[in-house]
Design a protein around this motif. Structure first.
Motif, PDB file in Angstrom:
ATOM      1  N   LEU A  13       0.836  -1.191   0.000  1.00  0.00           N
ATOM      2  CA  LEU A  13       0.000   0.000   0.000  1.00  0.00           C
ATOM      3  C   LEU A  13       0.876   1.249   0.000  1.00  0.00           C
ATOM      4  O   LEU A  13       1.882   1.312   0.679  1.00  0.00           O
ATOM      5  CB  LEU A  13      -0.899   0.005   1.240  1.00  0.00           C
ATOM      6  N   GLY A  14       0.490   2.243  -0.745  1.00  0.00           N
ATOM      7  CA  GLY A  14       1.209   3.504  -0.762  1.00  0.00           C
ATOM      8  C   GLY A  14       2.027   3.676  -2.027  1.00  0.00           C
ATOM      9  O   GLY A  14       2.179   2.764  -2.830  1.00  0.00           O
ATOM     10  N   TYR A  33       1.552  -7.096   4.671  1.00  0.00           N
ATOM     11  CA  TYR A  33       1.194  -5.793   4.111  1.00  0.00           C
ATOM     12  C   TYR A  33       2.337  -4.844   4.432  1.00  0.00           C
ATOM     13  O   TYR A  33       2.850  -4.860   5.541  1.00  0.00           O
ATOM     14  CB  TYR A  33      -0.072  -5.217   4.766  1.00  0.00           C
ATOM     15  N   TRP A  35       2.744  -0.931   4.758  1.00  0.00           N
ATOM     16  CA  TRP A  35       1.921   0.263   4.804  1.00  0.00           C
ATOM     17  C   TRP A  35       2.834   1.473   4.892  1.00  0.00           C
ATOM     18  O   TRP A  35       3.647   1.584   5.811  1.00  0.00           O
ATOM     19  CB  TRP A  35       0.981   0.196   5.998  1.00  0.00           C
ATOM     20  N   GLN A  36       2.706   2.366   3.936  1.00  0.00           N
ATOM     21  CA  GLN A  36       3.475   3.604   3.932  1.00  0.00           C
ATOM     22  C   GLN A  36       2.637   4.669   4.645  1.00  0.00           C
ATOM     23  O   GLN A  36       1.618   5.080   4.154  1.00  0.00           O
ATOM     24  CB  GLN A  36       3.761   4.047   2.490  1.00  0.00           C
ATOM     25  N   SER A  37       3.088   5.073   5.829  1.00  0.00           N
ATOM     26  CA  SER A  37       2.357   6.090   6.585  1.00  0.00           C
ATOM     27  C   SER A  37       3.160   7.387   6.598  1.00  0.00           C
ATOM     28  O   SER A  37       4.290   7.438   6.104  1.00  0.00           O
ATOM     29  CB  SER A  37       2.115   5.612   8.027  1.00  0.00           C
TER      30      SER A  37
END
Length: 69
Positions: A13-14, A33, A35-37
Motif C-alpha cells: 500500500l502507498g 502488508y 503500509w506507507q504512513s
C-alpha cells in the motif's frame, strides 16, 4: 459463499519510487502488508492467526480483556 477468504500473496500500500523494484512479500502461510504512513513504512504480518507489526506481536482484544479479568 461461506468459505474463508484465501490469503493474498502480497499487498503493498502507498506510493513506490519508480526506480526501485517491488520486493517479493510472498511466504507460505504468512500474509504481509507494507503500509506507507506519514511516519514511515510499517510491515504488518499475520502468522498462524497472530498479528505482528514490524516484528513485534500485537495482542488481540480477547487477550487484552482476559488480562483485565
Amino acid at each position: 459463499m461461506n468459505a474463508p477468504n484465501p490469503l493474498l500473496p502480497e499487498v503493498l500500500l502507498g506510493a513506490q519510487p519508480t526506480d526501485q523494484p517491488n520486493l517479493d512479500l510472498v511466504s507460505e502461510g504468512v500474509q504481509r502488508y507494507v503500509w506507507q504512513s506519514a511516519y514511515g513504512a510499517m510491515l504488518i504480518e499475520v502468522r498462524e492467526g497472530m498479528a505482528f507489526v514490524n516484528g513485534a506481536r500485537v495482542a488481540s482484544m480477547a487477550e487484552l480483556r482476559a488480562s483485565e479479568a
